[in-house]
Design an enzyme around this catalytic site. Structure first.
Site, PDB file in Angstrom:
ATOM      1  N   HIS A   1      40.595  37.746  37.207  1.00  0.00           N
ATOM      2  CA  HIS A   1      41.854  38.493  37.136  1.00  0.00           C
ATOM      3  C   HIS A   1      41.718  39.784  37.919  1.00  0.00           C
ATOM      4  O   HIS A   1      40.627  40.360  37.997  1.00  0.00           O
ATOM      5  CB  HIS A   1      42.250  38.788  35.680  1.00  0.00           C
ATOM      6  CG  HIS A   1      41.182  39.448  34.881  1.00  0.00           C
ATOM      7  ND1 HIS A   1      40.126  38.756  34.342  1.00  0.00           N
ATOM      8  CD2 HIS A   1      40.982  40.748  34.556  1.00  0.00           C
ATOM      9  CE1 HIS A   1      39.326  39.610  33.699  1.00  0.00           C
ATOM     10  NE2 HIS A   1      39.821  40.820  33.825  1.00  0.00           N
TER      11      HIS A   1
ATOM     12  N   HIS B   1      37.617  34.839  33.106  1.00  0.00           N
ATOM     13  CA  HIS B   1      38.564  34.082  33.939  1.00  0.00           C
ATOM     14  C   HIS B   1      39.081  35.100  34.945  1.00  0.00           C
ATOM     15  O   HIS B   1      39.622  36.139  34.553  1.00  0.00           O
ATOM     16  CB  HIS B   1      39.677  33.509  33.046  1.00  0.00           C
ATOM     17  CG  HIS B   1      40.725  32.715  33.763  1.00  0.00           C
ATOM     18  ND1 HIS B   1      41.175  31.487  33.303  1.00  0.00           N
ATOM     19  CD2 HIS B   1      41.451  32.977  34.873  1.00  0.00           C
ATOM     20  CE1 HIS B   1      42.115  31.027  34.107  1.00  0.00           C
ATOM     21  NE2 HIS B   1      42.311  31.915  35.072  1.00  0.00           N
TER      22      HIS B   1
ATOM     23  N   ASN C   1      36.535  42.837  37.914  1.00  0.00           N
ATOM     24  CA  ASN C   1      35.177  43.046  37.402  1.00  0.00           C
ATOM     25  C   ASN C   1      34.428  41.721  37.373  1.00  0.00           C
ATOM     26  O   ASN C   1      34.995  40.689  37.022  1.00  0.00           O
ATOM     27  CB  ASN C   1      35.232  43.616  35.982  1.00  0.00           C
ATOM     28  CG  ASN C   1      35.890  44.986  35.930  1.00  0.00           C
ATOM     29  OD1 ASN C   1      35.625  45.848  36.769  1.00  0.00           O
ATOM     30  ND2 ASN C   1      36.762  45.193  34.960  1.00  0.00           N
TER      31      ASN C   1
ATOM     32  N   THR D   1      35.291  41.449  30.395  1.00  0.00           N
ATOM     33  CA  THR D   1      35.343  40.960  29.003  1.00  0.00           C
ATOM     34  C   THR D   1      36.027  39.599  28.910  1.00  0.00           C
ATOM     35  O   THR D   1      35.820  38.876  27.939  1.00  0.00           O
ATOM     36  CB  THR D   1      36.093  41.956  28.096  1.00  0.00           C
ATOM     37  OG1 THR D   1      37.416  42.151  28.592  1.00  0.00           O
ATOM     38  CG2 THR D   1      35.370  43.291  28.030  1.00  0.00           C
TER      39      THR D   1
HETATM   40  P1  AMP Z   1      38.203  42.853  32.006  1.00  0.00           P
HETATM   41  O1  AMP Z   1      37.572  43.845  31.064  1.00  0.00           O
HETATM   42  O2  AMP Z   1      38.202  43.264  33.437  1.00  0.00           O
HETATM   43  O3  AMP Z   1      37.631  41.462  31.785  1.00  0.00           O
HETATM   44  O4  AMP Z   1      39.739  42.836  31.607  1.00  0.00           O
HETATM   45  C1  AMP Z   1      40.271  42.042  30.609  1.00  0.00           C
HETATM   46  C2  AMP Z   1      41.639  42.591  30.306  1.00  0.00           C
HETATM   47  O5  AMP Z   1      42.381  41.583  29.665  1.00  0.00           O
HETATM   48  C3  AMP Z   1      41.643  43.809  29.384  1.00  0.00           C
HETATM   49  O6  AMP Z   1      42.302  44.898  30.036  1.00  0.00           O
HETATM   50  C4  AMP Z   1      42.413  43.320  28.142  1.00  0.00           C
HETATM   51  O7  AMP Z   1      43.230  44.325  27.580  1.00  0.00           O
HETATM   52  C5  AMP Z   1      43.231  42.180  28.720  1.00  0.00           C
HETATM   53  N1  AMP Z   1      43.620  41.124  27.804  1.00  0.00           N
HETATM   54  C6  AMP Z   1      42.835  40.452  26.919  1.00  0.00           C
HETATM   55  N2  AMP Z   1      43.538  39.502  26.287  1.00  0.00           N
HETATM   56  C7  AMP Z   1      44.798  39.562  26.767  1.00  0.00           C
HETATM   57  C8  AMP Z   1      46.002  38.838  26.521  1.00  0.00           C
HETATM   58  N3  AMP Z   1      46.053  37.849  25.613  1.00  0.00           N
HETATM   59  N4  AMP Z   1      47.117  39.182  27.201  1.00  0.00           N
HETATM   60  C9  AMP Z   1      47.082  40.190  28.103  1.00  0.00           C
HETATM   61  N5  AMP Z   1      45.972  40.891  28.408  1.00  0.00           N
HETATM   62  C10 AMP Z   1      44.853  40.599  27.750  1.00  0.00           C
HETATM   63 ZN    ZN Z   2      40.187  30.199  32.015  1.00  0.00          ZN
END
Ligand code: AMP
Ligand code: ZN
Length: 113
Positions: free
Chosen positions: A99, A97, A86, A94
Site C-alpha cells: 500500500h 499487503h 513501508n 504493519t
Molecule cells: P503500514 O504501517 O505502512 O503497514 O500502514 C498500515 C496502515 O493501514 C495504517 O496507517 C493503518 O491505520 C491502516 N489500516 C489498518 N487497517 C485498516 C483498515 N481496515 N482500513 C483502513 N486502513 C487500515
Molecule cells: Zn492481501
C-alpha cells in the site's frame, strides 16, 4: 483469508473508497495522521513494494492514476503531500499487503526517518 487488505478489496471488511479501477483501490486510512490520508492498494496480494516488478507496468500505471486522483480531489498539488510505502517491521510496516500512503492537508515534518 487473513490479510486485512485482501478482505477490504473483496468487500468483506468495510472501507471508505475514494478511487477504484480494475487493478487498484484507494480508501481512507482508519487512523489518519493528517486531514488527507488515503491508502492506494493493489487488488492483487503483494506483500510489499519488494514484490513489485518493473514488468507490473499496468499495475504501476493504475497506482499512479489513483495517486493523481487523490491529488486532484484534495488540491494537494498546491498544498503539498507525501507518498510513503513501508517494507518490513523495522520500517513500520504493519499490514503486509502493498500500500502507498498519500498524506497531506497539513504541514508535514521534514524527517524521513
Ligand atoms: P503500514 O504501517 O505502512 O503497514 O500502514 C498500515 C496502515 O493501514 C495504517 O496507517 C493503518 O491505520 C491502516 N489500516 C489498518 N487497517 C485498516 C483498515 N481496515 N482500513 C483502513 N486502513 C487500515
Ligand atoms: Zn492481501
Amino acid at each position: 483469508m487473513s490479510c486485512i487488505f485482501c478482505r477490504v478489496v473483496s468487500g468483506e471488511l468495510p472501507s471508505s473508497k475514494v478511487y477504484e479501477s480494475d487493478l487498484v483501490v484507494a480508501f481512507e486510512d482508519i487512523q489518519k495522521v493528517a486531514p488527507v490520508h488515503v491508502l492506494v492498494v493493489p487488488k492483487q496480494h503483494l506483500a510489499s513494494i519488494a514484490e513489485l516488478s518493473p514488468q507490473d507496468a499496468a499495475l504501476l500505471s493504475d497506482i499512479q492514476r489513483a495517486i493523481q486522483s487523490v491529488i486532484a480531489a484534495n488540491g494537494l498539488a498546491e498544498s503539498g503531500f507525501r507518498v510513503v510505502t513501508n517494507h518490513g517491521e523495522s520500517a513500520g510496516q504493519t499490514v503486509f499487503h502493498l500500500h502507498f500512503h498519500v498524506i497531506g492537508g497539513r504541514v508535514l515534518e521534514t524527517s524521513l526517518g
